[in-house]
Write an enzyme that holds these catalytic residues in place. Structure first.
Site, PDB file in Angstrom:
ATOM      1  N   TYR A 242       0.855  -1.084   0.236  1.00 22.02           N
ATOM      2  CA  TYR A 242       0.453  -0.184  -0.166  1.00 22.02           C
ATOM      3  C   TYR A 242       1.074   1.154   0.147  1.00 22.02           C
ATOM      4  O   TYR A 242       2.088   1.114   0.228  1.00 22.02           O
ATOM      5  CB  TYR A 242      -0.480  -0.121   1.278  1.00 22.02           C
ATOM      6  CG  TYR A 242      -0.296   0.479   2.609  1.00 22.02           C
ATOM      7  CD1 TYR A 242       0.473  -1.072   2.995  1.00 22.02           C
ATOM      8  CD2 TYR A 242      -0.419   1.149   3.236  1.00 22.02           C
ATOM      9  CE1 TYR A 242       1.057  -0.091   4.387  1.00 22.02           C
ATOM     10  CE2 TYR A 242       0.586   1.934   4.541  1.00 22.02           C
ATOM     11  CZ  TYR A 242       1.133   1.023   4.497  1.00 22.02           C
ATOM     12  OH  TYR A 242       1.363   1.490   6.237  1.00 22.02           O
TER      13      TYR A 242
ATOM     14  N   GLU B  29      11.915   2.467  14.855  1.00 23.78           N
ATOM     15  CA  GLU B  29      11.521   3.820  14.764  1.00 23.78           C
ATOM     16  C   GLU B  29      10.003   3.667  15.142  1.00 23.78           C
ATOM     17  O   GLU B  29       9.557   3.074  16.032  1.00 23.78           O
ATOM     18  CB  GLU B  29      11.003   3.305  12.724  1.00 23.78           C
ATOM     19  CG  GLU B  29       9.933   2.347  12.156  1.00 23.78           C
ATOM     20  CD  GLU B  29       9.557   1.557  10.830  1.00 23.78           C
ATOM     21  OE1 GLU B  29       9.816   2.226  10.554  1.00 23.78           O
ATOM     22  OE2 GLU B  29       9.983   0.768  10.446  1.00 23.78           O
TER      23      GLU B  29
ATOM     24  N   LEU C 266      10.835   0.959   7.739  1.00 25.32           N
ATOM     25  CA  LEU C 266      10.319   1.837   6.107  1.00 25.32           C
ATOM     26  C   LEU C 266      11.173   3.162   6.473  1.00 25.32           C
ATOM     27  O   LEU C 266      11.145   3.882   7.151  1.00 25.32           O
ATOM     28  CB  LEU C 266       8.529   2.172   6.199  1.00 25.32           C
ATOM     29  CG  LEU C 266       8.368   2.401   5.006  1.00 25.32           C
ATOM     30  CD1 LEU C 266       8.234   0.660   3.816  1.00 25.32           C
ATOM     31  CD2 LEU C 266       6.488   3.231   5.144  1.00 25.32           C
TER      32      LEU C 266
END
Ligand code: PMP
Length: 284
Positions: free
Chosen positions: A32, A176, A200
């Protein structure tokens, strides 16, 4: 009534039927992107498309449309929904098939997308609170897949303890947030985890690198520890939705006197200036 994108068609929300055997449901087998819209303009769309293509390649998922076709359809989705400031979400699953783990032959990937209003808070300087949470996710966090249970559980733990976010760590190393990248500021420098398989590679993270360069703030990509996080001069997160947002509390500990620190504020100001340019149609 909202309009959605289903493959390359624009449908009313309730017309978008997805097969119950879609591999997105069975395995989270899909990818996505979420893209910010400012004054009807898609922000950093090319970077999002680059990342989508990479995610697809890593999962050996054949994208049904080119980046150019997708970009056009997403622009049209924004237009049809009359979105001014908002967010586009779309996902592509490997397709629908009777359940089997290996890739079924002859299935068509399924794309669904939506666009919604997201009002931008003009005061970006309020800080958020965070907890620390074990990073229990798999070892390919660089792929933007639909498998987000590790993120979901950590975010829920944050909410359960009255915090806004959870900062994840693998052992001593901070990776993260649940849906954001994390930066610390120490002695005038930005430090953030390198873009490898443990995080990411955020589009906003990348954009902040460019802003920091303009502002002549050095950026170091390296592992840093939970102790360094807690001892930082400033901490902030970056994401498409949150842009640059200060973290002013981690667990019981107050960071930067409980307010967005000076370097975070400079980045927020620079970010807002870019948003104004995008709104005027100067950038995308
Ligand atoms: N890390 C994770 C795990 C995320 O889900 C997100 C948001 N998609 C980010 C970082 C930030 O990425 P971006 O700046 O592209 O929104």
């Amino acid at each position: 009534m909202s309009v959605i994108l289903y493959q390359d068609k624009f449908l009313q929300r309730e017309q978008g039927l997805v097969d119950m055997e879609d591999r997105g449901y069975q395995f989270g087998d899909g990818i996505y992107e979420a893209i910010r819209v400012y004054n009807g303009n898609l922000f950093l769309m090319d970077w999002h498309m680059e990342r989508l293509v990479r995610s697809a390649r890593e999962l050996r998922l054949d994208l049904p449309y080119s980046a150019a076709e997708l970009t056009e359809n997403i622009k049209e989705l924004v237009r049809r929904n009359g979105i001014d400031d908002g967010l586009v979400y779309f996902q592509i699953t490997r397709g629908a098939h009777h359940r089997q783990h290996d890739f079924p032959k002859g299935v068509t990937p399924v794309l669904t997308g939506s666009a919604s209003e997201m009002v931008r808070d003009p005061d970006r300087t309020h800080g958020i609170s965070s907890i620390l949470a074990d990073d229990i996710r798999w070892l390919r966090c660089d792929i933007k897949t639909l498998n987000l249970l590790g993120n979901v559980l950590a975010k829920q733990a944050a909410v359960d303890s009255g915090a806004d976010e959870a900062i994840l760590h693998r052992g001593d190393t901070v990776t993260e947030g649940t849906s954001c990248n994390v930066f610390i500021v120490k002695d005038g420098q930005l430090i953030t985890h390198e873009a490898n398989n443990f995080i990411l590679n955020g589009i906003t993270r990348r954009f902040v690198f460019a802003l920091a360069e303009q502002l002549q703030i050095p950026v170091i990509e390296r592992d840093y520890t939970v102790d360094e996080l807690l001892a930082a001069d400033e901490v902030f997160i970056t994401s498409t939705g949150k842009e640059v947002t200060a973290v002013v509390k981690i667990g019981d500990q107050t960071i930067a006197d409980g307010e967005a620190g000076p370097i975070t504020r400079r980045l927020i100001t620079a970010f807002s200036a870019e948003v104004e340019r995008v709104k005027a149609g100067a950038l995308s």
